[in-house]
Design a protein around this motif. Structure first.
Motif, PDB file in Angstrom:
ATOM      1  N   SER A  63      -7.495   3.600  -4.380  1.00  0.00           N
ATOM      2  CA  SER A  63      -8.520   3.713  -3.345  1.00  0.00           C
ATOM      3  C   SER A  63      -8.471   5.124  -2.782  1.00  0.00           C
ATOM      4  O   SER A  63      -7.400   5.618  -2.424  1.00  0.00           O
ATOM      5  CB  SER A  63      -8.265   2.705  -2.223  1.00  0.00           C
ATOM      6  OG  SER A  63      -9.194   2.856  -1.172  1.00  0.00           O
ATOM      7  N   GLY A  64      -9.629   5.789  -2.706  1.00  0.00           N
ATOM      8  CA  GLY A  64      -9.698   7.109  -2.094  1.00  0.00           C
ATOM      9  C   GLY A  64      -8.953   8.163  -2.862  1.00  0.00           C
ATOM     10  O   GLY A  64      -7.899   8.633  -2.445  1.00  0.00           O
TER      11      GLY A  64
ATOM     12  N   ASP B  12       0.837  -1.190   0.000  1.00  0.00           N
ATOM     13  CA  ASP B  12       0.000   0.000   0.000  1.00  0.00           C
ATOM     14  C   ASP B  12       0.876   1.246   0.000  1.00  0.00           C
ATOM     15  O   ASP B  12       1.757   1.394   0.861  1.00  0.00           O
ATOM     16  CB  ASP B  12      -0.905   0.042   1.238  1.00  0.00           C
ATOM     17  CG  ASP B  12      -2.087  -0.897   1.144  1.00  0.00           C
ATOM     18  OD1 ASP B  12      -2.219  -1.590   0.121  1.00  0.00           O
ATOM     19  OD2 ASP B  12      -2.883  -0.939   2.098  1.00  0.00           O
ATOM     20  N   TYR B  13       0.637   2.130  -0.949  1.00  0.00           N
ATOM     21  CA  TYR B  13       1.293   3.435  -0.995  1.00  0.00           C
ATOM     22  C   TYR B  13       0.217   4.468  -0.646  1.00  0.00           C
ATOM     23  O   TYR B  13      -0.640   4.780  -1.468  1.00  0.00           O
ATOM     24  CB  TYR B  13       1.869   3.702  -2.382  1.00  0.00           C
ATOM     25  CG  TYR B  13       2.965   2.749  -2.795  1.00  0.00           C
ATOM     26  CD1 TYR B  13       4.308   3.105  -2.677  1.00  0.00           C
ATOM     27  CD2 TYR B  13       2.657   1.498  -3.322  1.00  0.00           C
ATOM     28  CE1 TYR B  13       5.320   2.227  -3.067  1.00  0.00           C
ATOM     29  CE2 TYR B  13       3.662   0.611  -3.709  1.00  0.00           C
ATOM     30  CZ  TYR B  13       4.986   0.990  -3.586  1.00  0.00           C
ATOM     31  OH  TYR B  13       5.982   0.119  -3.965  1.00  0.00           O
ATOM     32  N   GLU B  14       0.251   4.956   0.568  1.00  0.00           N
ATOM     33  CA  GLU B  14      -0.821   5.815   1.080  1.00  0.00           C
ATOM     34  C   GLU B  14      -0.537   7.295   0.843  1.00  0.00           C
ATOM     35  O   GLU B  14       0.609   7.733   0.782  1.00  0.00           O
ATOM     36  CB  GLU B  14      -1.023   5.550   2.574  1.00  0.00           C
ATOM     37  CG  GLU B  14      -1.452   4.117   2.880  1.00  0.00           C
ATOM     38  CD  GLU B  14      -1.581   3.846   4.368  1.00  0.00           C
ATOM     39  OE1 GLU B  14      -1.167   4.720   5.162  1.00  0.00           O
ATOM     40  OE2 GLU B  14      -2.096   2.768   4.726  1.00  0.00           O
ATOM     41  N   ALA B  15      -1.652   8.062   0.730  1.00  0.00           N
ATOM     42  CA  ALA B  15      -1.598   9.523   0.602  1.00  0.00           C
ATOM     43  C   ALA B  15      -0.710   9.981  -0.544  1.00  0.00           C
ATOM     44  O   ALA B  15       0.060  10.935  -0.430  1.00  0.00           O
ATOM     45  CB  ALA B  15      -1.144  10.160   1.920  1.00  0.00           C
TER      46      ALA B  15
ATOM     47  N   GLY C 214      -5.577  12.813  -1.229  1.00  0.00           N
ATOM     48  CA  GLY C 214      -4.650  11.919  -1.910  1.00  0.00           C
ATOM     49  C   GLY C 214      -5.237  10.539  -2.104  1.00  0.00           C
ATOM     50  O   GLY C 214      -6.335  10.230  -1.629  1.00  0.00           O
ATOM     51  N   ALA C 215      -4.485   9.715  -2.796  1.00  0.00           N
ATOM     52  CA  ALA C 215      -4.944   8.374  -3.135  1.00  0.00           C
ATOM     53  C   ALA C 215      -4.060   7.332  -2.478  1.00  0.00           C
ATOM     54  O   ALA C 215      -2.900   7.589  -2.160  1.00  0.00           O
ATOM     55  CB  ALA C 215      -4.938   8.183  -4.652  1.00  0.00           C
ATOM     56  N   THR C 216      -4.617   6.148  -2.307  1.00  0.00           N
ATOM     57  CA  THR C 216      -3.829   4.984  -1.906  1.00  0.00           C
ATOM     58  C   THR C 216      -3.697   4.074  -3.115  1.00  0.00           C
ATOM     59  O   THR C 216      -4.698   3.675  -3.706  1.00  0.00           O
ATOM     60  CB  THR C 216      -4.497   4.226  -0.744  1.00  0.00           C
ATOM     61  OG1 THR C 216      -4.522   5.046   0.423  1.00  0.00           O
ATOM     62  CG2 THR C 216      -3.724   2.945  -0.435  1.00  0.00           C
TER      63      THR C 216
END
Length: 283
Positions: A226-227, A147-150, A232-234
């Motif tokens: 996602s999101g 997962d690469y968040e924000a 930002g996106a994940t």
């Protein structure tokens, strides 16, 4: 202890359906399904047992339609039904939602069946024993998620567009150099799903890169967002590698998948486009 991935758990429950009263009294499941990002461990078992199988988008509503095929649409009856997602949701047709307690009881039933003839004082069959026997029978699907968040939304979408334009759009005309280990990109698709019950189509559900190792065994990497709001996106990157060789089954999943991850990350220019040189979380 022994950690069992949700995908392996689903496949093992399917393979041991005779130990589970809900399935045993009906002669076995009449349909099984998994979310597309889940590993293909269930597919192999369903094929071996000749059970109708479905790969659906993420979301329990898609399982619900299959469970209700006969009841609401006067179509094929897939119940009793088994389904699950890579994010630990597992369930059956007794309720139109994931049911962790039911999954635990299913595993207790499997353990009871495995130990029914154990002599008093002798070692019991453990969860780990059951998992290793399953891998020996069907092969192991190494699996994990990065997962690469924000991530900045524009950068995340630029990376997804690169995958579409550079790989998915090329179809059979892909011409990508193998990595140093001989790992080869053999296909790229964007997953869409046509519901066999109501005929509805759900598209843009994930970008799938398919690979092949020199020994002919398969692997895949899935990219989903996602999101994608202002925060930002994940970017979720799902990694899967099939290994039939039993001598390699004890390797840790992150280690077994490292070369696949590195190759996929370089192909999609993850660091160049997002500025991320490592995932936020690996599960």
């Amino acid at each position: 202890g022994c950690f069992v991935t949700p995908s392996d758990s689903l496949a093992i429950i399917c393979d041991n359906w005779k130990a589970i009263p809900h399935f045993a009294k009906a002669g076995g499941p009449r349909g099984v399904a998994r979310s597309m990002p889940s590993s293909a461990a269930l597919d192999v078992v369903a094929d071996a047992l000749d059970i109708p199988f479905f790969s659906t988008p993420t979301g329990w509503k898609f399982f619900g339609n299959l469970m209700s095929s006969k009841e609401m649409f006067d179509s094929t009856d897939y119940t009793p039904f088994l389904c699950g997602e890579e994010s630990f949701g597992t369930g059956s047709d007794h309720i139109r939602e994931k049911d962790g307690l039911w999954a635990v009881l299913s595993w207790i039933s499997i353990l009871m069946e495995a130990n029914k003839d154990a002599a008093e004082g002798s070692p019991l069959v453990t969860v780990g024993d059951i998992v290793k026997r399953h891998w020996s029978k069907y092969g192991r699907h190494f699996y994990c998620r990065y997962d690469y968040e924000a991530v900045e939304s524009a950068s995340a979408n630029e990376m997804m567009d690169l995958i579409r334009d550079s790989f998915v759009a090329k179809g059979d005309e892909l011409s990508i150099a193998d990595d140093a280990t001989g790992l080869k990109l053999v296909g790229a698709t964007e997953f869409s799903y046509t519901d066999p019950v109501d005929g509805s189509t759900t598209d843009k559900q994930g970008l799938v890169l398919s690979f092949e190792y020199p020994n002919g065994q398969s692997a895949r990497v899935i990219f989903r967002l996602s999101g994608t709001g202002s925060a930002g996106a994940t970017i979720r990157m799902y990694l899967e590698r099939y290994e039939k060789d039993e001598s390699k089954h004890d390797e840790s999943a992150p280690s077994a998948l490292k070369s696949l991850a590195d190759y996929a990350i370089s192909l999609v220019k993850m660091e160049e486009l997002t500025g991320r040189d490592a995932p936020t979380v690996i599960t």
